[in-house]
Design a protein around this motif. Sequence first.
Motif, PDB file in Angstrom:
ATOM      1  N   ASP A 141       0.829  -1.216   0.000  1.00 35.68           N
ATOM      2  CA  ASP A 141       0.000   0.000   0.000  1.00 35.68           C
ATOM      3  C   ASP A 141       0.858   1.258   0.000  1.00 35.68           C
ATOM      4  OD1 ASP A 141      -2.305  -1.499  -0.024  1.00 35.68           O
ATOM      5  OD2 ASP A 141      -2.678  -1.303   2.146  1.00 35.68           O
ATOM      6  N   VAL A 142       1.892   1.256   0.824  1.00 33.37           N
ATOM      7  CA  VAL A 142       2.771   2.422   0.903  1.00 33.37           C
ATOM      8  C   VAL A 142       3.551   2.597  -0.393  1.00 33.37           C
ATOM      9  CG1 VAL A 142       4.783   3.379   2.097  1.00 33.37           C
ATOM     10  CG2 VAL A 142       2.937   2.357   3.421  1.00 33.37           C
ATOM     11  N   LEU A 143       4.032   1.506  -0.958  1.00 39.70           N
ATOM     12  CA  LEU A 143       4.797   1.585  -2.206  1.00 39.70           C
ATOM     13  C   LEU A 143       3.958   2.162  -3.344  1.00 39.70           C
ATOM     14  CD1 LEU A 143       7.428   1.060  -3.684  1.00 39.70           C
ATOM     15  CD2 LEU A 143       6.626  -1.259  -4.149  1.00 39.70           C
ATOM     16  N   LYS A 144       2.682   1.864  -3.374  1.00 43.89           N
ATOM     17  CA  LYS A 144       1.808   2.377  -4.435  1.00 43.89           C
ATOM     18  C   LYS A 144       1.683   3.892  -4.383  1.00 43.89           C
ATOM     19  CE  LYS A 144      -0.833  -1.894  -4.789  1.00 43.89           C
ATOM     20  NZ  LYS A 144      -2.079  -2.575  -4.443  1.00 43.89           N
ATOM     21  N   LYS A 145       2.023   4.493  -3.245  1.00 45.77           N
ATOM     22  CA  LYS A 145       1.953   5.956  -3.094  1.00 45.77           C
ATOM     23  C   LYS A 145       3.272   6.643  -3.449  1.00 45.77           C
ATOM     24  CE  LYS A 145      -1.400   5.432   0.605  1.00 45.77           C
ATOM     25  NZ  LYS A 145      -1.630   5.532   2.048  1.00 45.77           N
ATOM     26  N   VAL A 146       4.301   5.840  -3.721  1.00 45.60           N
ATOM     27  CA  VAL A 146       5.628   6.374  -4.021  1.00 45.60           C
ATOM     28  C   VAL A 146       5.750   6.596  -5.520  1.00 45.60           C
ATOM     29  CG1 VAL A 146       8.112   5.857  -3.981  1.00 45.60           C
ATOM     30  CG2 VAL A 146       6.668   5.216  -2.033  1.00 45.60           C
ATOM     31  N   SER A 152       7.902   1.662 -14.898  1.00 45.40           N
ATOM     32  CA  SER A 152       7.879   0.214 -15.143  1.00 45.40           C
ATOM     33  C   SER A 152       8.477  -0.575 -13.976  1.00 45.40           C
ATOM     34  CB  SER A 152       8.624  -0.117 -16.435  1.00 45.40           C
ATOM     35  OG  SER A 152       9.973   0.313 -16.330  1.00 45.40           O
ATOM     36  N   ALA A 153       9.276   0.077 -13.139  1.00 42.04           N
ATOM     37  CA  ALA A 153       9.899  -0.596 -12.004  1.00 42.04           C
ATOM     38  C   ALA A 153       8.895  -0.869 -10.878  1.00 42.04           C
ATOM     39  CB  ALA A 153      11.060   0.235 -11.464  1.00 42.04           C
ATOM     40  N   MET A 154       7.773  -0.154 -10.900  1.00 41.54           N
ATOM     41  CA  MET A 154       6.778  -0.334  -9.842  1.00 41.54           C
ATOM     42  C   MET A 154       6.276  -1.776  -9.795  1.00 41.54           C
ATOM     43  SD  MET A 154       4.887   0.728  -7.354  1.00 41.54           S
ATOM     44  CE  MET A 154       4.783   2.510  -7.351  1.00 41.54           C
ATOM     45  N   ASN A 155       5.922  -2.355 -10.920  1.00 44.26           N
ATOM     46  CA  ASN A 155       5.419  -3.727 -10.934  1.00 44.26           C
ATOM     47  C   ASN A 155       6.464  -4.712 -10.439  1.00 44.26           C
ATOM     48  OD1 ASN A 155       2.870  -3.060 -11.786  1.00 44.26           O
ATOM     49  ND2 ASN A 155       3.357  -3.300 -13.952  1.00 44.26           N
ATOM     50  N   ARG A 156       7.723  -4.498 -10.815  1.00 42.97           N
ATOM     51  CA  ARG A 156       8.796  -5.375 -10.337  1.00 42.97           C
ATOM     52  C   ARG A 156       8.907  -5.308  -8.819  1.00 42.97           C
ATOM     53  NH1 ARG A 156      12.674  -3.521 -14.522  1.00 42.97           N
ATOM     54  NH2 ARG A 156      13.241  -2.139 -12.840  1.00 42.97           N
ATOM     55  N   MET A 157       8.823  -4.103  -8.278  1.00 37.29           N
ATOM     56  CA  MET A 157       8.902  -3.927  -6.824  1.00 37.29           C
ATOM     57  C   MET A 157       7.727  -4.609  -6.127  1.00 37.29           C
ATOM     58  SD  MET A 157      11.560  -2.185  -5.725  1.00 37.29           S
ATOM     59  CE  MET A 157      11.046  -1.398  -4.224  1.00 37.29           C
ATOM     60  N   LEU A 158       6.529  -4.430  -6.666  1.00 38.27           N
ATOM     61  CA  LEU A 158       5.346  -5.051  -6.055  1.00 38.27           C
ATOM     62  C   LEU A 158       5.429  -6.577  -6.113  1.00 38.27           C
ATOM     63  CD1 LEU A 158       2.579  -2.618  -7.349  1.00 38.27           C
ATOM     64  CD2 LEU A 158       3.313  -2.914  -4.976  1.00 38.27           C
ATOM     65  N   GLU A 159       5.919  -7.111  -7.230  1.00 33.51           N
ATOM     66  CA  GLU A 159       6.089  -8.559  -7.351  1.00 33.51           C
ATOM     67  C   GLU A 159       7.137  -9.084  -6.365  1.00 33.51           C
ATOM     68  OE1 GLU A 159       6.995  -9.336 -11.432  1.00 33.51           O
ATOM     69  OE2 GLU A 159       5.040  -8.611 -12.122  1.00 33.51           O
ATOM     70  N   MET A 160       8.222  -8.337  -6.203  1.00 34.24           N
ATOM     71  CA  MET A 160       9.269  -8.725  -5.257  1.00 34.24           C
ATOM     72  C   MET A 160       8.698  -8.737  -3.834  1.00 34.24           C
ATOM     73  SD  MET A 160      11.758  -7.451  -2.830  1.00 34.24           S
ATOM     74  CE  MET A 160      11.437  -5.731  -3.056  1.00 34.24           C
ATOM     75  N   LEU A 161       7.936  -7.744  -3.488  1.00 32.70           N
ATOM     76  CA  LEU A 161       7.312  -7.702  -2.163  1.00 32.70           C
ATOM     77  C   LEU A 161       6.360  -8.873  -1.966  1.00 32.70           C
ATOM     78  CD1 LEU A 161       6.529  -3.895  -1.766  1.00 32.70           C
ATOM     79  CD2 LEU A 161       8.231  -5.223  -0.524  1.00 32.70           C
ATOM     80  N   ASP A 162       5.635  -9.233  -3.013  1.00 33.02           N
ATOM     81  CA  ASP A 162       4.671 -10.319  -2.929  1.00 33.02           C
ATOM     82  C   ASP A 162       5.355 -11.677  -2.727  1.00 33.02           C
ATOM     83  OD1 ASP A 162       1.919 -11.109  -2.960  1.00 33.02           O
ATOM     84  OD2 ASP A 162       2.326 -12.064  -4.901  1.00 33.02           O
ATOM     85  N   ARG A 163       6.545 -11.853  -3.319  1.00 34.93           N
ATOM     86  CA  ARG A 163       7.269 -13.123  -3.209  1.00 34.93           C
ATOM     87  C   ARG A 163       8.026 -13.271  -1.895  1.00 34.93           C
ATOM     88  NH1 ARG A 163       8.829 -11.696  -8.414  1.00 34.93           N
ATOM     89  NH2 ARG A 163      10.894 -11.210  -7.642  1.00 34.93           N
ATOM     90  N   ARG A 164       8.272 -12.163  -1.210  1.00 32.72           N
ATOM     91  CA  ARG A 164       9.065 -12.196   0.021  1.00 32.72           C
ATOM     92  C   ARG A 164       8.350 -13.027   1.080  1.00 32.72           C
ATOM     93  NH1 ARG A 164      13.165  -8.494   1.475  1.00 32.72           N
ATOM     94  NH2 ARG A 164      13.500  -8.728  -0.745  1.00 32.72           N
TER      95      ARG A 164
END
Length: 178
Positions: A141-146, A152-164
Amino acid sequence: FSGTDLADGSCAHPTIPGRVSPLLPANHVTMTKGTGLVHTAPAHGMEDYSVASHHQLPTDCLVDESGYFTEAAGPELKNKNVLEEGNEAVIKMLHAAGSLLKEEKYVHSYPYDWRTKKPMIIRASKQWFVNTADVKATAQDVLKKVKVVPTSAMNRMLEMLDRRTFWCISRQRCWGVP
């Protein structure tokens, strides 16, 4: 004799009277890397920590966050810097105990801090772990506000967070953790 002849043995600690240290096999000690029989410092490296955990040994940390010996190291070492006067004090203690077989200069391959260019001492510290689902949802949620550049890096970051799978809140660096 073979190193296996020493398995399950023990030795007196050279600087802490009354302390006995077990001789333990470790997969990370080989003929090509190391000396064969080494000390184990469970609070100062992942391999040593793993060996100590396997054998249910305590993880005593005799060095504080500033690199000085603690009271647990004994009165002769307390408040001495590990990489400076503490090293000389240990050598003197080994001489006095008749436990020093050989002394020679050796350039140790310490890890260095890329910011300060000084050697780092790896030491265990207490951590606390939190509910992964709560942290993951909040972080996403916080990352989506950044504002992320490139976008294009946003999706990679969200996917990385999801896999953690594991999260640890770190308080080891004053400048934060990326």
